[in-house]
Design a protein around this motif. Structure first.
Motif, PDB file in Angstrom:
ATOM      1  N   ALA A  57     -49.699 -13.874 -11.137  1.00  0.00           N
ATOM      2  CA  ALA A  57     -48.169 -14.100 -11.357  1.00  0.00           C
ATOM      3  C   ALA A  57     -47.714 -14.843 -12.689  1.00  0.00           C
ATOM      4  CB  ALA A  57     -47.429 -14.893 -10.412  1.00  0.00           C
ATOM      5  N   PRO A  58     -48.147 -15.687 -13.206  1.00  0.00           N
ATOM      6  CA  PRO A  58     -47.951 -16.087 -14.774  1.00  0.00           C
ATOM      7  C   PRO A  58     -48.257 -14.964 -15.597  1.00  0.00           C
ATOM      8  CG  PRO A  58     -49.474 -17.629 -13.894  1.00  0.00           C
ATOM      9  CD  PRO A  58     -49.017 -16.710 -12.643  1.00  0.00           C
ATOM     10  N   LEU A  59     -49.603 -14.581 -15.549  1.00  0.00           N
ATOM     11  CA  LEU A  59     -50.104 -13.417 -16.338  1.00  0.00           C
ATOM     12  C   LEU A  59     -49.218 -12.447 -16.355  1.00  0.00           C
ATOM     13  CD1 LEU A  59     -53.943 -13.472 -15.594  1.00  0.00           C
ATOM     14  CD2 LEU A  59     -52.742 -13.954 -17.926  1.00  0.00           C
ATOM     15  N   ALA A  60     -48.591 -11.982 -15.250  1.00  0.00           N
ATOM     16  CA  ALA A  60     -47.709 -10.725 -15.107  1.00  0.00           C
ATOM     17  C   ALA A  60     -46.281 -10.988 -15.942  1.00  0.00           C
ATOM     18  CB  ALA A  60     -47.401 -10.485 -13.806  1.00  0.00           C
ATOM     19  N   GLN A  61     -45.891 -12.475 -15.797  1.00  0.00           N
ATOM     20  CA  GLN A  61     -44.485 -12.683 -16.455  1.00  0.00           C
ATOM     21  C   GLN A  61     -45.003 -12.813 -17.993  1.00  0.00           C
ATOM     22  OE1 GLN A  61     -43.364 -16.731 -15.349  1.00  0.00           O
ATOM     23  NE2 GLN A  61     -41.586 -16.506 -16.582  1.00  0.00           N
ATOM     24  N   LEU A  62     -46.025 -13.087 -18.430  1.00  0.00           N
ATOM     25  CA  LEU A  62     -46.201 -13.109 -19.816  1.00  0.00           C
ATOM     26  C   LEU A  62     -46.419 -11.744 -20.233  1.00  0.00           C
ATOM     27  CD1 LEU A  62     -47.115 -14.747 -22.498  1.00  0.00           C
ATOM     28  CD2 LEU A  62     -49.511 -14.364 -21.510  1.00  0.00           C
ATOM     29  N   ILE A  63     -46.844 -11.013 -19.590  1.00  0.00           N
ATOM     30  CA  ILE A  63     -47.155  -9.409 -19.991  1.00  0.00           C
ATOM     31  C   ILE A  63     -45.703  -8.787 -19.986  1.00  0.00           C
ATOM     32  CG2 ILE A  63     -47.939  -6.900 -19.261  1.00  0.00           C
ATOM     33  CD1 ILE A  63     -50.368  -8.737 -18.071  1.00  0.00           C
ATOM     34  N   ARG A  64     -44.938  -9.055 -18.869  1.00  0.00           N
ATOM     35  CA  ARG A  64     -43.462  -8.542 -18.974  1.00  0.00           C
ATOM     36  C   ARG A  64     -42.680  -8.847 -20.176  1.00  0.00           C
ATOM     37  NH1 ARG A  64     -43.999  -8.666 -12.971  1.00  0.00           N
ATOM     38  NH2 ARG A  64     -43.437  -6.418 -12.274  1.00  0.00           N
ATOM     39  N   SER A  65     -42.765 -10.367 -20.299  1.00  0.00           N
ATOM     40  CA  SER A  65     -42.053 -10.792 -21.512  1.00  0.00           C
ATOM     41  C   SER A  65     -42.341 -10.228 -22.898  1.00  0.00           C
ATOM     42  CB  SER A  65     -42.247 -12.423 -21.757  1.00  0.00           C
ATOM     43  OG  SER A  65     -43.611 -12.608 -22.351  1.00  0.00           O
ATOM     44  N   ASN A  66     -43.500  -9.540 -23.131  1.00  0.00           N
ATOM     45  CA  ASN A  66     -43.986  -8.962 -24.310  1.00  0.00           C
ATOM     46  C   ASN A  66     -43.876  -9.982 -25.507  1.00  0.00           C
ATOM     47  OD1 ASN A  66     -44.897  -6.686 -25.502  1.00  0.00           O
ATOM     48  ND2 ASN A  66     -43.130  -5.608 -25.836  1.00  0.00           N
ATOM     49  N   GLU A  67     -44.152 -11.275 -25.307  1.00  0.00           N
ATOM     50  CA  GLU A  67     -44.245 -12.114 -26.176  1.00  0.00           C
ATOM     51  C   GLU A  67     -45.214 -11.729 -27.293  1.00  0.00           C
ATOM     52  OE1 GLU A  67     -45.353 -15.394 -28.380  1.00  0.00           O
ATOM     53  OE2 GLU A  67     -46.972 -14.387 -27.360  1.00  0.00           O
ATOM     54  N   ASP A  68     -44.728 -11.943 -28.530  1.00  0.00           N
ATOM     55  CA  ASP A  68     -45.242 -11.281 -29.770  1.00  0.00           C
ATOM     56  C   ASP A  68     -45.484 -12.409 -30.731  1.00  0.00           C
ATOM     57  OD1 ASP A  68     -43.000 -12.170 -30.801  1.00  0.00           O
ATOM     58  OD2 ASP A  68     -42.395 -10.268 -31.817  1.00  0.00           O
ATOM     59  N   SER A  69     -46.198 -13.550 -30.440  1.00  0.00           N
ATOM     60  CA  SER A  69     -46.371 -14.591 -31.581  1.00  0.00           C
ATOM     61  C   SER A  69     -47.560 -14.138 -32.455  1.00  0.00           C
ATOM     62  CB  SER A  69     -46.748 -15.863 -30.871  1.00  0.00           C
ATOM     63  OG  SER A  69     -47.827 -15.633 -29.742  1.00  0.00           O
ATOM     64  N   TYR A  70     -48.646 -13.571 -31.905  1.00  0.00           N
ATOM     65  CA  TYR A  70     -49.909 -13.035 -32.618  1.00  0.00           C
ATOM     66  C   TYR A  70     -49.427 -11.898 -33.412  1.00  0.00           C
ATOM     67  CZ  TYR A  70     -50.796 -11.382 -28.036  1.00  0.00           C
ATOM     68  OH  TYR A  70     -50.982 -10.886 -26.801  1.00  0.00           O
ATOM     69  N   ALA A  71     -48.725 -10.919 -32.554  1.00  0.00           N
ATOM     70  CA  ALA A  71     -48.380  -9.655 -33.213  1.00  0.00           C
ATOM     71  C   ALA A  71     -47.279  -9.606 -34.441  1.00  0.00           C
ATOM     72  CB  ALA A  71     -47.775  -8.543 -32.211  1.00  0.00           C
ATOM     73  N   ALA A  72     -46.439 -10.748 -34.389  1.00  0.00           N
ATOM     74  CA  ALA A  72     -45.690 -10.965 -35.543  1.00  0.00           C
ATOM     75  C   ALA A  72     -45.992 -12.092 -36.457  1.00  0.00           C
ATOM     76  CB  ALA A  72     -44.205 -11.564 -34.803  1.00  0.00           C
ATOM     77  N   MET A  73     -47.114 -12.517 -36.336  1.00  0.00           N
ATOM     78  CA  MET A  73     -47.740 -13.674 -37.257  1.00  0.00           C
ATOM     79  C   MET A  73     -48.161 -12.873 -38.531  1.00  0.00           C
ATOM     80  SD  MET A  73     -48.916 -16.784 -37.258  1.00  0.00           S
ATOM     81  CE  MET A  73     -50.184 -17.857 -38.097  1.00  0.00           C
ATOM     82  N   PRO A  74     -47.579 -13.410 -39.812  1.00  0.00           N
ATOM     83  CA  PRO A  74     -47.944 -12.674 -40.883  1.00  0.00           C
ATOM     84  C   PRO A  74     -49.538 -12.874 -41.383  1.00  0.00           C
ATOM     85  CG  PRO A  74     -45.894 -13.981 -41.136  1.00  0.00           C
ATOM     86  CD  PRO A  74     -46.456 -14.196 -39.749  1.00  0.00           C
ATOM     87  N   VAL A  75     -50.053 -12.030 -41.704  1.00  0.00           N
ATOM     88  CA  VAL A  75     -51.433 -12.544 -42.115  1.00  0.00           C
ATOM     89  C   VAL A  75     -51.495 -13.541 -43.066  1.00  0.00           C
ATOM     90  CG1 VAL A  75     -53.558 -11.353 -43.260  1.00  0.00           C
ATOM     91  CG2 VAL A  75     -52.113  -9.974 -41.906  1.00  0.00           C
ATOM     92  N   GLU A  76     -50.761 -13.843 -44.265  1.00  0.00           N
ATOM     93  CA  GLU A  76     -50.708 -15.145 -45.029  1.00  0.00           C
ATOM     94  C   GLU A  76     -50.319 -16.437 -44.211  1.00  0.00           C
ATOM     95  OE1 GLU A  76     -46.756 -13.017 -45.570  1.00  0.00           O
ATOM     96  OE2 GLU A  76     -48.991 -12.244 -45.443  1.00  0.00           O
ATOM     97  N   ALA A  77     -50.062 -16.198 -43.116  1.00  0.00           N
ATOM     98  CA  ALA A  77     -49.650 -17.449 -42.395  1.00  0.00           C
ATOM     99  C   ALA A  77     -51.036 -18.065 -41.534  1.00  0.00           C
ATOM    100  CB  ALA A  77     -48.603 -17.164 -41.381  1.00  0.00           C
ATOM    101  N   PHE A  78     -52.108 -17.233 -41.378  1.00  0.00           N
ATOM    102  CA  PHE A  78     -53.129 -17.673 -40.829  1.00  0.00           C
ATOM    103  C   PHE A  78     -53.873 -18.653 -41.734  1.00  0.00           C
ATOM    104  CE2 PHE A  78     -52.472 -13.806 -38.061  1.00  0.00           C
ATOM    105  CZ  PHE A  78     -52.944 -14.351 -36.777  1.00  0.00           C
TER     106      PHE A  78
END
Length: 604
Positions: free
Chosen positions: A583-604
């Motif tokens: 259930a929480p995994l499904a909620q996360l997938i539905r939210s399309n949370e994008d923290s790592y996709a939006a993370m600028p490379v230089e910010a790592f």
């Protein structure tokens, strides 16, 4: 000092349960392809494999781990006893056991072979690796090669005189097969001159068999870029000369990869055509190399899944025995420091770790056995519709059956180390070696990330979601069986609800892709694979619980009653503690949370 007692590697009773009670492998003998077989014959094969694993393979596991292959004078030298193991496995007929009599095989069902070879993998996965790779390479030539190629290359492999490999990966490309650069230039004699480099080629050279045949991906001169320009070639390390003797074929070992696990099976860098005289034979149609190679890749993915399950099983049985014999501490309610210490297994947290290992191992065996059964039915079921159904289910579940045992098997192996406490991380005890082996399984034959993209991006949505619909039907059938058998209703309800959630989530996420947002569709593919795997194992555990309840209703002796009680408890554990994670995994997938996709490379 470490205990020298034997390790059973797997539970014989559990293997029999999966094969004959849960999967009803005996019913396969009613199909024409397997009519010459019987349950007695299946059991004889099982017994031969388990005895060879325990008596021959396992005693050489530690020596092979301690003395990995070396490169000397341009050739790889493996452990000196590996040749004995190879001859033993050849005599058992393992290389072509599943192939028809026409090519010297036994025509065994994949279902029986898969569960039997779990013993061999648990005993010594590196030694068995040569068999699995050779069988897959020979099967490719059997399926796509012409008669001359079968006679020249396939037969020596099936006979165990030669070994085989799959040679896909290149140093600059890794898993991106579209970027393969190895070239194939047509020659006047009808063969091709191969030039290029491959890396991480398991079993790429050895000194116990006459020859090694590399099933190699390369581009014919002028072929288009991308995967459509890739063809499949058989490239032996040594080829037949004019006098019929083997001569070098301009295939050179450039180096041996030093690995943390699977240390008995060499992983090599190979160079083709340094002298311009590497002969390769086209297998199948030009430009069809990758689709053809997927036959071997998918077989290898399921083999890796079983390797992972087998490694987790060997470690689980080691931990179980250790926890039963090692005394330490006293019950929490004991106030007498002079009272005798109790076995580790008396402590609740140790039982928690053991039960989790059991749930992972036996859940994995169930899933791998089911996929193997679909492999049999996809070729030999008595109707075209049944064959098509099985093929779709096999394709859908292959990335799950490869990844779950690998990822959760690593967790199970870590728990085995934990049960052993301070002894667990020493090389004098076995768990640390199996833990090292296990990590490779999450990478072999496509990383877990690649498997997640395959599951969500291809398999779950293929044909408008037809395979997923069939999967839902299979789960519903299990829920109905479990209710009728008397399995706790709340467990049945939980799986039914989770199935509805999985199906609706998949269609919702697929809609993103149809709308053009492919990145958004696949952003959480790893979480989707986690969710799907958790659900699939819950399904297989509910199936096992149903079989156990039916057996208990029929009446069982004390030993069998304890066995079936173990199934009931482990099923309840997984469905109550793991299935709710969906259930929480499904909620996360539905939210399309994008923290790592939006993370600028230089910010790592």
């Amino acid at each position: 000092m470490p205990n020298t007692r034997p390790n059973p590697l797997l539970s014989d009773r559990d293997i029999a349960f999966h094969l004959f009670e849960e999967l009803d492998a005996e019913s396969l003998t009613r199909l024409p392809a397997f009519s010459a077989h019987s349950r007695e014959g299946f059991e004889l094969f099982l017994d031969s494999c388990r005895r060879f694993a325990r008596e021959q393979l396992f005693p050489l596991y530690r020596p092979m781990d301690a003395e990995p292959p070396v490169l000397r004078d341009g050739r790889v030298r493996v452990h000196p006893r590996m040749g004995d193991l190879w001859r033993g496995m050849t005599e058992l007929g393992l290389i072509n056991a599943m192939r028809p009599e026409a090519v010297g095989g036994q025509g065994l069902p994949v279902t029986v072979f898969t569960l039997a070879t779990a013993y061999l993998m648990a005993g010594n996965l590196s030694a068995y690796g040569y068999v699995g790779l050779t069988a897959g390479a020979a099967h490719l030539i059997e399926t796509f090669g012409d008669a001359a190629l079968k006679d020249a290359l396939m037969r020596p492999m099936y006979e165990g005189r030669w070994t085989g490999t799959m040679a896909l990966t290149e140093p600059q490309a890794g898993s991106s097969l579209a970027d393969v650069r190895t070239t194939a230039t047509p020659a006047a004699d009808g063969t091709y001159r191969i030039r290029g480099s491959k890396i991480f080629i398991s079993g790429g050279d050895q000194d116990f068999a006459e020859n090694t045949v590399h099933l190699t991906l390369a581009r014919i001169d002028g072929a288009p870029a991308g995967t459509k320009g890739i063809s499949l070639f058989a490239v032996p390390a040594r080829r037949l000369g004019p006098d019929g003797q083997l001569v070098p074929n301009d295939v050179h070992v450039a180096g041996v990869i030093h690995k943390i696990g699977w240390r008995g099976l060499p992983s090599l860098a190979l160079n083709y055509g340094e002298e311009g005289d590497c002969h390769g034979w086209l297998v199948g149609a030009a430009g069809r190399g990758l689709p053809q190679m997927f036959q071997m890749m998918n077989e290898a993915r399921l083999m890796v899944g079983m390797n992972a399950c087998a490694s987790a099983s060997a470690a689980y049985h080691e931990a179980l025995a250790y926890a039963q014999e090692r005394t330490q501490g006293r019950p929490l309610t004991s106030r007498d420091p002079s009272s005798a210490p109790v076995p580790l297994v008396a402590h609740a947290d140790v039982r928690r770790m053991l039960l989790r290992q059991k749930a992972i191992v036996e859940g994995s065996l169930s899933l791998l056995g089911y996929t193997a059964l679909q492999g049999d039915l996809s070729h030999h079921a008595d109707s075209e519709d049944a064959r098509a159904r099985a093929s779709l289910l096999l394709d859908l579940l292959t990335p799950v059956a490869k990844t779950f045992p690998s990822e959760k098997g690593f967790e199970a192996n870590a728990l085995s180390v934990q049960v052993h406490g301070g002894y667990g991380y020493t090389s004098e005890y076995m768990p640390e070696a199996w833990l090292r082996d296990q990590k490779l399984n999450t990478i072999h034959e496509g990383t877990s990330g690649i498997q997640s993209l395959d599951l969500l991006g291809r398999k779950a949505v293929a044909g408008g979601g037809e395979a997923l619909r069939l999967y839902g039907e299979e789960v519903a059938r299990t829920v109905e069986r479990a209710r009728a058998a008397g399995v706790e209703g709340a467990l049945c309800d939980a799986l039914a609800a989770a199935t509805d959630g999985l199906l609706s989530l998949t269609m919702e996420v697929a809609g993103r892709g149809l709308a053009g947002d492919v990145d958004g569709m696949l952003r959480h593919s790893s979480h989707y694979l986690d969710l799907f795997s958790t659900h699939a194992i819950a399904w297989r555990w509910l199936e096992q619980a149903a079989v156990a309840e039916e057996a208990l209703r029929r009446g069982a002796g004390a030993t069998d009653a304890a066995f079936y009680e173990g199934k009931r408890r482990a099923a309840a554990y997984w469905l109550r503690t793991e299935l709710p994670r969906c259930a929480p995994l499904a909620q996360l997938i539905r939210s399309n949370e994008d923290s790592y996709a939006a993370m600028p490379v230089e910010a790592f």
